[in-house]
Design a protein around this motif. Structure first.
Motif, PDB file in Angstrom:
ATOM      1  N   GLY A  18     -64.822  78.963 -39.337  1.00 56.70           N
ATOM      2  CA  GLY A  18     -65.777  80.240 -38.884  1.00 56.70           C
ATOM      3  C   GLY A  18     -65.082  81.319 -38.325  1.00 56.70           C
ATOM      4  N   TYR A  19     -64.279  80.635 -37.113  1.00 55.50           N
ATOM      5  CA  TYR A  19     -63.406  81.603 -36.192  1.00 55.50           C
ATOM      6  C   TYR A  19     -61.939  81.927 -36.764  1.00 55.50           C
ATOM      7  N   GLN A  20     -61.075  80.467 -37.230  1.00 59.63           N
ATOM      8  CA  GLN A  20     -59.823  81.102 -37.601  1.00 59.63           C
ATOM      9  C   GLN A  20     -59.693  81.558 -38.549  1.00 59.63           C
ATOM     10  N   ARG A  21     -60.475  81.476 -39.615  1.00 54.70           N
ATOM     11  CA  ARG A  21     -60.496  81.733 -41.112  1.00 54.70           C
ATOM     12  C   ARG A  21     -61.351  83.171 -41.468  1.00 54.70           C
ATOM     13  N   PHE A  22     -61.890  83.634 -40.184  1.00 53.15           N
ATOM     14  CA  PHE A  22     -62.922  84.686 -40.222  1.00 53.15           C
ATOM     15  C   PHE A  22     -63.814  84.648 -41.343  1.00 53.15           C
ATOM     16  N   ARG A  23     -64.631  83.496 -41.612  1.00 56.76           N
ATOM     17  CA  ARG A  23     -65.622  83.140 -42.271  1.00 56.76           C
ATOM     18  C   ARG A  23     -66.893  83.298 -41.636  1.00 56.76           C
ATOM     19  N   LEU A  24     -67.464  84.606 -41.721  1.00 51.65           N
ATOM     20  CA  LEU A  24     -68.717  84.778 -41.114  1.00 51.65           C
ATOM     21  C   LEU A  24     -69.916  84.128 -41.742  1.00 51.65           C
ATOM     22  N   ASP A  25     -70.003  83.542 -42.918  1.00 53.17           N
ATOM     23  CA  ASP A  25     -70.749  82.791 -43.544  1.00 53.17           C
ATOM     24  C   ASP A  25     -70.945  81.448 -42.986  1.00 53.17           C
ATOM     25  N   VAL A  26     -70.090  81.018 -42.708  1.00 53.26           N
ATOM     26  CA  VAL A  26     -69.691  79.372 -42.169  1.00 53.26           C
ATOM     27  C   VAL A  26     -69.987  79.489 -40.757  1.00 53.26           C
ATOM     28  N   MET A  27     -69.809  80.524 -40.131  1.00 53.20           N
ATOM     29  CA  MET A  27     -70.329  80.474 -38.713  1.00 53.20           C
ATOM     30  C   MET A  27     -71.985  80.749 -38.601  1.00 53.20           C
ATOM     31  N   VAL A  28     -72.532  81.662 -39.348  1.00 55.46           N
ATOM     32  CA  VAL A  28     -73.808  81.712 -39.287  1.00 55.46           C
ATOM     33  C   VAL A  28     -74.672  80.570 -39.496  1.00 55.46           C
ATOM     34  N   VAL A  29     -74.137  79.605 -40.656  1.00 55.77           N
ATOM     35  CA  VAL A  29     -74.588  78.714 -41.184  1.00 55.77           C
ATOM     36  C   VAL A  29     -74.703  77.370 -40.049  1.00 55.77           C
ATOM     37  N   THR A  30     -73.364  77.411 -39.567  1.00 54.21           N
ATOM     38  CA  THR A  30     -73.384  76.138 -38.228  1.00 54.21           C
ATOM     39  C   THR A  30     -74.225  76.225 -37.258  1.00 54.21           C
ATOM     40  N   VAL A  31     -74.182  77.532 -36.776  1.00 51.87           N
ATOM     41  CA  VAL A  31     -74.927  78.165 -35.681  1.00 51.87           C
ATOM     42  C   VAL A  31     -76.381  78.015 -35.930  1.00 51.87           C
ATOM     43  N   ALA A  32     -76.974  78.278 -37.154  1.00 54.01           N
ATOM     44  CA  ALA A  32     -78.130  77.940 -37.391  1.00 54.01           C
ATOM     45  C   ALA A  32     -78.642  76.700 -37.417  1.00 54.01           C
ATOM     46  N   LEU A  33     -77.725  75.672 -37.990  1.00 52.45           N
ATOM     47  CA  LEU A  33     -78.163  74.299 -37.983  1.00 52.45           C
ATOM     48  C   LEU A  33     -78.075  73.692 -36.462  1.00 52.45           C
ATOM     49  N   LEU A  34     -77.083  74.104 -35.533  1.00 50.89           N
ATOM     50  CA  LEU A  34     -77.192  73.812 -34.217  1.00 50.89           C
ATOM     51  C   LEU A  34     -78.530  74.174 -33.685  1.00 50.89           C
ATOM     52  N   LEU A  35     -78.960  75.338 -33.837  1.00 54.21           N
ATOM     53  CA  LEU A  35     -79.998  75.924 -33.251  1.00 54.21           C
ATOM     54  C   LEU A  35     -81.309  75.259 -33.704  1.00 54.21           C
ATOM     55  N   ILE A  36     -81.417  74.994 -35.096  1.00 55.19           N
ATOM     56  CA  ILE A  36     -82.535  74.066 -35.490  1.00 55.19           C
ATOM     57  C   ILE A  36     -82.574  72.598 -34.980  1.00 55.19           C
ATOM     58  N   LEU A  37     -81.524  72.245 -34.778  1.00 51.15           N
ATOM     59  CA  LEU A  37     -81.370  70.769 -34.033  1.00 51.15           C
ATOM     60  C   LEU A  37     -81.983  70.902 -32.734  1.00 51.15           C
ATOM     61  N   VAL A  38     -81.167  71.931 -31.941  1.00 54.09           N
ATOM     62  CA  VAL A  38     -81.794  71.910 -30.639  1.00 54.09           C
ATOM     63  C   VAL A  38     -83.472  71.935 -30.698  1.00 54.09           C
TER      64      VAL A  38
END
Length: 228
Positions: free
Chosen positions: A191-211
Motif C-alpha cells: 500500500g505505502y511503498q508501492r503506492f497501491r491505494l486499493d491495498v491500503m483501503v482494504v487493509t485499513v477497512a479490515l482492521l477497522l472491522i476487526l476492532v
C-alpha cells in the motif's frame, strides 16, 4: 444526456485477494497468541501489583515500587522502538526476530504491562468490605484472590481484555515495520511503498472491522456478566 458510471469494483480489480486472506490469517494468529500470553502474564502481574500495594494483603512498598517502575518504563517505550530493542531476546525465544513468530514476543512485552495496570485498577474497585468479610471467615489468600477479587472484578477484567485486544490490533499493524507479517506488513509493503491505494483501503477497512467486532463482543460480555 446519458452518464456512463464507472464500475466501482474496478478500483479493487488488481488486488491479489489471496495475499489479503493470508495477511488476515497472520494478523489473527498474532492477535490470538499475543492476547493469550498477555492475559496470562498481565493478569498475574496485575494481581501482584494489587496485593503489594498499600493497605492490601501483601503490602510491600519496596516490591510495589520496583514493579511499578518496570511497568511504567515498558509502557512508556514506543512499540516500534521496543520491537527493535528486544530483537535479541525475541530471536532467543522463538528463533527469529522477523515474521509472525518474531512479532509475538514484543507484542506481549508491550501489552502485558498495559493490561496489568488495567487489572490493578479493576481489583481496586472491589468493595474492601467483601475482602475483609472473606478474611474474617478464614479464607486463604489464594481463595480470596480466586473467589473474591477476580469474581467481583470480572466485568472490569472483561472490559480490560477488550481494550487490550483492540490495542494489540494496532500493535500488530505496526509490527509490519520490522516485517512482522499480517495486514500491517501488507499495507506497508504494497500500500505505502508501492503506492497501491486499493491495498491500503482494504487493509485499513479490515482492521477497522476487526476492532469493531472485538469491541462489540467485549461490550456484550460486559453486559451479560454485569447482570449476574
Amino acid at each position: 444526456m446519458i452518464i456512463a458510471w464507472a464500475n466501482p469494483f474496478s478500483f479493487f480489480a488488481e488486488i491479489r485477494w489471496e495475499d489479503i486472506f493470508k495477511a488476515s490469517n497472520e494478523t489473527m494468529y498474532m492477535l490470538v497468541f499475543s492476547l493469550l500470553f498477555t492475559i496470562l502474564l498481565g493478569l498475574l502481574l496485575g494481581i501482584v501489583l494489587f496485593l503489594f500495594s498499600e493497605g492490601q494483603l501483601l503490602q510491600n512498598r519496596v516490591l510495589y515500587s520496583i514493579l511499578s517502575v518496570i511497568v511504567n518504563v515498558l509502557r512508556s517505550v514506543p512499540f516500534v522502538i521496543l520491537m527493535i530493542l528486544i530483537m535479541p531476546v525475541t530471536k532467543m525465544l522463538v528463533g527469529t526476530s522477523i515474521g509472525v513468530k518474531g512479532a509475538i514476543p514484543p507484542l506481549v512485552v508491550a501489552a502485558a504491562p498495559f493490561f496489568a495496570r488495567l487489572v490493578e485498577s479493576s481489583l481496586r474497585e472491589v468493595d474492601r468490605g467483601v475482602i475483609e468479610a472473606a478474611t474474617a471467615m478464614g479464607a486463604s489468600r489464594g481463595m480470596i484472590v480466586l473467589h473474591v477479587l477476580l469474581r467481583e472484578a470480572r466485568t472490569g477484567l472483561i472490559a480490560a481484555i477488550t481494550i487490550t485486544a483492540v490495542t494489540l490490533v494496532s500493535y500488530t499493524a505496526m509490527s509490519g515495520v520490522i516485517g512482522g507479517g499480517g495486514l500491517g506488513d501488507l499495507a506497508l509493503r504494497f500500500g505505502y511503498q508501492r503506492f497501491r491505494l486499493d491495498v491500503m483501503v482494504v487493509t485499513v477497512a479490515l482492521l477497522l472491522i476487526l476492532v469493531q467486532l472485538l469491541q462489540m463482543v467485549g461490550d456484550m460480555l460486559v453486559r451479560t456478566f454485569s447482570r449476574r
